[in-house]
Design a protein around this motif. Structure first.
Motif, PDB file in Angstrom:
ATOM      1  N   THR A  97     -10.539   0.404   9.481  1.00  0.00           N
ATOM      2  CA  THR A  97      -9.096   0.260   9.422  1.00  0.00           C
ATOM      3  C   THR A  97      -8.719  -1.011   8.672  1.00  0.00           C
ATOM      4  O   THR A  97      -9.266  -2.082   8.939  1.00  0.00           O
ATOM      5  N   THR A  99      -4.969  -1.379   7.635  1.00  0.00           N
ATOM      6  CA  THR A  99      -3.646  -1.524   8.245  1.00  0.00           C
ATOM      7  C   THR A  99      -3.476  -0.405   9.255  1.00  0.00           C
ATOM      8  O   THR A  99      -4.413   0.340   9.531  1.00  0.00           O
ATOM      9  N   ASP A 100      -2.265  -0.269   9.779  1.00  0.00           N
ATOM     10  CA  ASP A 100      -2.014   0.795  10.757  1.00  0.00           C
ATOM     11  C   ASP A 100      -2.135   2.179  10.140  1.00  0.00           C
ATOM     12  O   ASP A 100      -2.462   3.141  10.827  1.00  0.00           O
ATOM     13  N   THR A 101      -1.876   2.298   8.847  1.00  0.00           N
ATOM     14  CA  THR A 101      -1.878   3.612   8.213  1.00  0.00           C
ATOM     15  C   THR A 101      -2.951   3.796   7.153  1.00  0.00           C
ATOM     16  O   THR A 101      -3.104   4.896   6.635  1.00  0.00           O
ATOM     17  N   SER A 121      -5.614   7.253   3.611  1.00  0.00           N
ATOM     18  CA  SER A 121      -4.657   7.015   4.686  1.00  0.00           C
ATOM     19  C   SER A 121      -5.129   7.742   5.946  1.00  0.00           C
ATOM     20  O   SER A 121      -5.871   8.725   5.889  1.00  0.00           O
ATOM     21  N   LEU A 122      -4.669   7.269   7.065  1.00  0.00           N
ATOM     22  CA  LEU A 122      -5.070   7.847   8.344  1.00  0.00           C
ATOM     23  C   LEU A 122      -4.567   9.284   8.481  1.00  0.00           C
ATOM     24  O   LEU A 122      -5.255  10.134   9.032  1.00  0.00           O
ATOM     25  N   ASP A 123      -3.383   9.569   7.927  1.00  0.00           N
ATOM     26  CA  ASP A 123      -2.840  10.933   7.990  1.00  0.00           C
ATOM     27  C   ASP A 123      -3.707  11.915   7.203  1.00  0.00           C
ATOM     28  O   ASP A 123      -3.990  13.014   7.666  1.00  0.00           O
TER      29      ASP A 123
END
Length: 167
Positions: A97, A99-101, A121-123
């Motif tokens: 990770t 950042t958060d995304t 990205s996490l999505d």
């Protein structure tokens, strides 16, 4: 050292160039332009000075740029050593990770065993079935406070300066 491939948009479509003018336009050696002619860049006529149409030059450079692309599928990561996209083993993938995304996929190449990286990205990571059960690591702390600063540090000077400017 120049760029790997020059910008094709520098070539004007309705202009004719000599080999020296093309070399000056892109900041390359005239032998490089000669190699391009051997690779298929068309010239006008067979007599010297060779004239190159700007339209042909732009088409040649754009085709050369497209030829070097190696697009990855969603479940692949590009291996720099092998120079091709590879599908890593699911056991050898880690998501770090940032950042958060956003984060990096880190994996080992199945052929040459070098480290491969891919920013994702996490999505998007959750949408790819091959990467759905990858464990996430927590974001690393980059700057940590230090009790004993380095001898070469200006930490004490910074405190005095901050105290003077804040009052």
């Amino acid at each position: 050292m120049g760029k790997r491939l020059p910008n094709p948009r520098l070539a004007k479509l309705h202009r004719n160039y000599t080999i020296e003018e093309v070399a000056n336009l892109f900041g390359i050696h005239k032998n490089t332009v000669g190699n391009w002619i051997k690779q298929g860049l068309s010239v006008c006529g067979r007599k010297r000075p060779f004239l190159i149409l700007g339209r042909d030059l732009r088409v040649f450079l754009e085709a050369k740029k497209v030829k070097n692309k190696r697009p990855c599928k969603p479940d692949e990561i590009y291996c720099v050593r092998c120079r091709s996209p590879k599908k890593p083993d699911a056991d050898l993938i880690e998501y770090r990770t940032i950042t958060d995304t956003l984060g990096n996929l880190v994996a080992l190449c199945p052929d040459c065993e070098s480290i491969m990286n891919r920013r994702i990205s996490l999505d998007k990571l959750k949408q790819i079935p091959a990467y759905s059960n990858i464990a996430q690591s927590l974001a690393e702390i980059h700057i940590t406070p230090c009790i004993n600063p380095s001898v070469n540090s200006d930490f004490s000077k910074g405190k005095k300066h901050y105290a003077q400017t804040s009052s």
